[in-house]
Write a protein that holds these residues in place. Structure first.
Motif, PDB file in Angstrom:
ATOM      1  N   SER A 260       0.847  -1.197   0.000  1.00 18.99           N
ATOM      2  CA  SER A 260       0.000   0.000   0.000  1.00 18.99           C
ATOM      3  C   SER A 260       0.884   1.249   0.000  1.00 18.99           C
ATOM      4  O   SER A 260       1.982   1.268   0.559  1.00 18.99           O
ATOM      5  N   ARG A 261       0.423   2.276  -0.673  1.00 18.08           N
ATOM      6  CA  ARG A 261       1.227   3.502  -0.836  1.00 18.08           C
ATOM      7  C   ARG A 261       1.576   4.154   0.498  1.00 18.08           C
ATOM      8  O   ARG A 261       2.688   4.624   0.686  1.00 18.08           O
ATOM      9  N   SER A 262       0.634   4.176   1.423  1.00 16.54           N
ATOM     10  CA  SER A 262       0.913   4.837   2.704  1.00 16.54           C
ATOM     11  C   SER A 262       1.998   4.100   3.486  1.00 16.54           C
ATOM     12  O   SER A 262       2.870   4.729   4.096  1.00 16.54           O
ATOM     13  N   VAL A 263       1.984   2.784   3.463  1.00 17.11           N
ATOM     14  CA  VAL A 263       3.017   2.012   4.161  1.00 17.11           C
ATOM     15  C   VAL A 263       4.370   2.192   3.474  1.00 17.11           C
ATOM     16  O   VAL A 263       5.401   2.347   4.138  1.00 17.11           O
ATOM     17  N   LEU A 264       4.377   2.200   2.137  1.00 13.61           N
ATOM     18  CA  LEU A 264       5.635   2.405   1.419  1.00 13.61           C
ATOM     19  C   LEU A 264       6.219   3.786   1.704  1.00 13.61           C
ATOM     20  O   LEU A 264       7.433   3.928   1.868  1.00 13.61           O
TER      21      LEU A 264
ATOM     22  N   LEU B 143       7.506   2.348  -4.665  1.00 21.21           N
ATOM     23  CA  LEU B 143       6.675   3.511  -4.990  1.00 21.21           C
ATOM     24  C   LEU B 143       6.783   3.873  -6.465  1.00 21.21           C
ATOM     25  O   LEU B 143       5.791   4.212  -7.103  1.00 21.21           O
ATOM     26  N   LEU B 144       7.987   3.813  -7.012  1.00 17.94           N
ATOM     27  CA  LEU B 144       8.173   4.130  -8.430  1.00 17.94           C
ATOM     28  C   LEU B 144       7.463   3.121  -9.328  1.00 17.94           C
ATOM     29  O   LEU B 144       6.873   3.486 -10.344  1.00 17.94           O
ATOM     30  N   ARG B 145       7.520   1.855  -8.956  1.00 15.63           N
ATOM     31  CA  ARG B 145       6.812   0.830  -9.737  1.00 15.63           C
ATOM     32  C   ARG B 145       5.307   1.043  -9.676  1.00 15.63           C
ATOM     33  O   ARG B 145       4.615   0.866 -10.669  1.00 15.63           O
TER      34      ARG B 145
ATOM     35  N   GLY C  38      27.046   2.145  13.715  1.00 17.10           N
ATOM     36  CA  GLY C  38      26.305   3.246  13.114  1.00 17.10           C
ATOM     37  C   GLY C  38      26.333   3.200  11.599  1.00 17.10           C
ATOM     38  O   GLY C  38      25.331   3.462  10.934  1.00 17.10           O
ATOM     39  N   VAL C  39      27.491   2.844  11.053  1.00 15.62           N
ATOM     40  CA  VAL C  39      27.624   2.751   9.593  1.00 15.62           C
ATOM     41  C   VAL C  39      26.788   1.594   9.052  1.00 15.62           C
ATOM     42  O   VAL C  39      26.073   1.738   8.049  1.00 15.62           O
ATOM     43  N   VAL C  40      26.857   0.456   9.711  1.00 13.67           N
ATOM     44  CA  VAL C  40      26.079  -0.708   9.265  1.00 13.67           C
ATOM     45  C   VAL C  40      24.584  -0.423   9.390  1.00 13.67           C
ATOM     46  O   VAL C  40      23.800  -0.795   8.504  1.00 13.67           O
ATOM     47  N   THR C  41      24.172   0.230  10.449  1.00 11.49           N
ATOM     48  CA  THR C  41      22.765   0.600  10.611  1.00 11.49           C
ATOM     49  C   THR C  41      22.329   1.541   9.492  1.00 11.49           C
ATOM     50  O   THR C  41      21.258   1.368   8.907  1.00 11.49           O
ATOM     51  N   ALA C  42      23.154   2.507   9.175  1.00  8.62           N
ATOM     52  CA  ALA C  42      22.827   3.456   8.106  1.00  8.62           C
ATOM     53  C   ALA C  42      22.703   2.751   6.760  1.00  8.62           C
ATOM     54  O   ALA C  42      21.773   3.025   5.995  1.00  8.62           O
ATOM     55  N   VAL C  43      23.600   1.830   6.484  1.00 11.21           N
ATOM     56  CA  VAL C  43      23.559   1.103   5.210  1.00 11.21           C
ATOM     57  C   VAL C  43      22.311   0.220   5.141  1.00 11.21           C
ATOM     58  O   VAL C  43      21.614   0.191   4.118  1.00 11.21           O
ATOM     59  N   GLY C  44      21.998  -0.475   6.216  1.00  5.33           N
ATOM     60  CA  GLY C  44      20.823  -1.346   6.237  1.00  5.33           C
ATOM     61  C   GLY C  44      19.528  -0.576   6.091  1.00  5.33           C
ATOM     62  O   GLY C  44      18.649  -0.944   5.288  1.00  5.33           O
ATOM     63  N   MET C  45      19.399   0.500   6.844  1.00  8.83           N
ATOM     64  CA  MET C  45      18.177   1.305   6.749  1.00  8.83           C
ATOM     65  C   MET C  45      18.087   2.005   5.392  1.00  8.83           C
ATOM     66  O   MET C  45      17.005   2.169   4.845  1.00  8.83           O
ATOM     67  N   GLY C  46      19.233   2.391   4.852  1.00 14.51           N
ATOM     68  CA  GLY C  46      19.235   2.983   3.517  1.00 14.51           C
ATOM     69  C   GLY C  46      18.775   1.988   2.462  1.00 14.51           C
ATOM     70  O   GLY C  46      18.065   2.353   1.520  1.00 14.51           O
ATOM     71  N   ALA C  47      19.150   0.734   2.617  1.00 18.57           N
ATOM     72  CA  ALA C  47      18.714  -0.297   1.674  1.00 18.57           C
ATOM     73  C   ALA C  47      17.203  -0.505   1.741  1.00 18.57           C
ATOM     74  O   ALA C  47      16.539  -0.655   0.711  1.00 18.57           O
ATOM     75  N   VAL C  48      16.658  -0.495   2.940  1.00 16.51           N
ATOM     76  CA  VAL C  48      15.204  -0.633   3.091  1.00 16.51           C
ATOM     77  C   VAL C  48      14.493   0.583   2.488  1.00 16.51           C
ATOM     78  O   VAL C  48      13.481   0.443   1.801  1.00 16.51           O
ATOM     79  N   ALA C  49      15.026   1.778   2.721  1.00 18.14           N
ATOM     80  CA  ALA C  49      14.434   2.984   2.146  1.00 18.14           C
ATOM     81  C   ALA C  49      14.488   2.940   0.623  1.00 18.14           C
ATOM     82  O   ALA C  49      13.517   3.312  -0.056  1.00 18.14           O
ATOM     83  N   LEU C  50      15.593   2.471   0.079  1.00 24.32           N
ATOM     84  CA  LEU C  50      15.718   2.348  -1.369  1.00 24.32           C
ATOM     85  C   LEU C  50      14.707   1.349  -1.929  1.00 24.32           C
ATOM     86  O   LEU C  50      14.081   1.594  -2.966  1.00 24.32           O
ATOM     87  N   GLY C  51      14.525   0.237  -1.243  1.00 27.99           N
ATOM     88  CA  GLY C  51      13.542  -0.757  -1.670  1.00 27.99           C
ATOM     89  C   GLY C  51      12.127  -0.206  -1.647  1.00 27.99           C
ATOM     90  O   GLY C  51      11.330  -0.455  -2.560  1.00 27.99           O
ATOM     91  N   ALA C  52      11.805   0.565  -0.619  1.00 28.06           N
ATOM     92  CA  ALA C  52      10.467   1.173  -0.548  1.00 28.06           C
ATOM     93  C   ALA C  52      10.288   2.197  -1.657  1.00 28.06           C
ATOM     94  O   ALA C  52       9.216   2.295  -2.258  1.00 28.06           O
ATOM     95  N   ARG C  53      11.337   2.953  -1.963  1.00 30.28           N
ATOM     96  CA  ARG C  53      11.247   3.945  -3.042  1.00 30.28           C
ATOM     97  C   ARG C  53      11.059   3.265  -4.390  1.00 30.28           C
ATOM     98  O   ARG C  53      10.298   3.748  -5.236  1.00 30.28           O
ATOM     99  N   ILE C  54      11.731   2.159  -4.615  1.00 30.31           N
ATOM    100  CA  ILE C  54      11.544   1.413  -5.861  1.00 30.31           C
ATOM    101  C   ILE C  54      10.113   0.907  -5.956  1.00 30.31           C
ATOM    102  O   ILE C  54       9.506   0.946  -7.021  1.00 30.31           O
TER     103      ILE C  54
END
Length: 64
Positions: free
Chosen positions: A7-11, A52-54, A34-50
């Motif tokens: 769903s768009r709101s969850v994404l 949304l784009l789809r 901190g670096v590993v946390t940033a990379v992991g959360m960034g990957a999840v954010a990137l997946g959610a953005r993809i």
């Protein structure tokens, strides 16, 4: 569960929340954790953005 996660709101929530955590984590958590946390959360954010784009492409009729 799949319909909830697509769903768009969850994404949007996943994208924004994880992006904020990815930006803030290196300043709050010291060292490699901190670096590993940033990379992991960034990957999840990137997946959610993809996701949304789809969804946008499907709505416009240009996607698969």
């Amino acid at each position: 569960m799949k319909s909830l996660l697509s769903s768009r709101s969850v994404l949007w929530f996943l994208f924004l929340f994880n992006l904020v955590v990815a930006v803030v984590a290196p300043f709050v958590v010291d060292g490699a954790q901190g670096v590993v946390t940033a990379v992991g959360m960034g990957a999840v954010a990137l997946g959610a953005r993809i996701g949304l784009l789809r969804d946008d492409a499907r709505r416009l009729g240009t996607g698969r």
